[in-house]
Design a protein around this motif. Structure first.
Motif, short mmCIF file in Angstrom:
data_model
loop_
_atom_site.label_atom_id
_atom_site.label_comp_id
_atom_site.label_asym_id
_atom_site.label_seq_id
_atom_site.Cartn_x
_atom_site.Cartn_y
_atom_site.Cartn_z
N HIS A 7 0.83 -1.20 0.00
CA HIS A 7 0.00 0.00 0.00
C HIS A 7 0.87 1.26 0.00
N GLU A 8 1.96 1.22 0.75
CA GLU A 8 2.86 2.37 0.80
C GLU A 8 3.53 2.59 -0.56
N GLU A 58 -5.73 2.04 -6.58
CA GLU A 58 -6.31 2.94 -5.58
C GLU A 58 -5.21 3.71 -4.84
N GLY A 59 -4.09 3.05 -4.55
CA GLY A 59 -2.97 3.76 -3.92
C GLY A 59 -2.35 4.78 -4.86
N ILE A 60 -2.15 4.41 -6.12
CA ILE A 60 -1.61 5.35 -7.10
C ILE A 60 -2.53 6.56 -7.22
N ALA A 61 -3.83 6.32 -7.28
CA ALA A 61 -4.78 7.42 -7.40
C ALA A 61 -4.69 8.37 -6.21
N GLN A 62 -4.49 7.82 -5.01
CA GLN A 62 -4.31 8.69 -3.84
C GLN A 62 -3.09 9.57 -4.02
N GLY A 63 -1.99 8.97 -4.49
CA GLY A 63 -0.76 9.74 -4.68
C GLY A 63 -0.89 10.77 -5.77
N LEU A 64 -1.64 10.43 -6.83
CA LEU A 64 -1.87 11.38 -7.92
C LEU A 64 -2.86 12.48 -7.53
#
Length: 219
Positions: A25-26, A58-64
């Protein structure tokens, strides 16, 4: 441009592999941040059907800091490596640690994939020819979207096959590439019609000397 991401670290050796670890996730969030720094703003997003693909996106989207509903493309799924190993050893002789010892698992996986490519595995979950065809079809689906910037999340075997196909390389290079591919690494392709050109492989813009000891993983 297609930015093809291998899923983040899953749960090797657990009862359910298809679930990201805490590090996974990180990794996915960190990759999203790094892609944003590179100015990558996808206008089409694709994932396979597996849970680790969606969780990674979903993690990538959070970072983006961008929300997209991804298009699910089954051809981006990984081949059933557990089922393939079990098919090879259906008559017995499986080594201890086949599914939960990393060294044993990946040594056996490499040899088994080479046998699979030569049709030497009886009753595999799918034939290698069928796997190759669905990966190529997945690439064509993404190319037909005609988006300027595509992002997709898949798995090491499918990514290795897509690269091998794009390069016109021998089939045995697929598993060589698969076993090199880092979690959350990015391969980049230029797509045009039914053609693909490899533009980058195994890029990890979210990893540097300060976090490599924890963030660099392969399974």
């Amino acid at each position: 441009m297609l930015h093809l991401v291998r899923h983040a670290q899953a749960s090797f050796g657990a009862a359910d592999y298809d679930n990201l670890s805490a590090i996974g996730h990180e990794q996915s969030r960190a990759l999203g941040v790094a892609l944003a720094r590179q100015g990558i703003v996808p206008d089409a997003v694709f994932i396979g059907e597996q849970r680790r693909h969606r969780q990674t996106w979903e993690g990538i989207a959070q970072g983006l800091e961008r929300a997209y509903e991804p298009i699910v493309v089954p051809g981006l799924n990984e081949f059933d490596f557990k089922g393939l190993l079990d098919a090879r050893f259906a008559a017995g002789g499986a080594p201890a640690g086949l599914h939960d010892d990393r060294k044993t698992h990946f040594r056996m996986l490499r040899d088994t994939v080479l046998m699979w490519q030569c049709d030497e595995i009886t009753n595999p979950p799918e034939t290698f020819a069928a796997f190759s065809e669905r990966v190529r079809a997945a690439r064509d689906v993404m190319a037909q979207r005609d988006a300027k910037t595509c992002l997709a999340v898949s798995s090491g075997g499918a990514i290795g096959q897509m690269i091998t196909d794009a390069l016109g390389a021998p089939a045995d290079q697929m598993v060589t590439l698969q076993l090199q591919t880092k979690n959350c690494a990015v391969a980049r392709f230029v797509l045009s019609g039914d053609r693909a050109w490899l533009n980058g492989f195994n890029e990890t813009p979210h990893i540097d000397a300060s976090n490599e000891s924890t963030m660099l993983t392969y399974s």
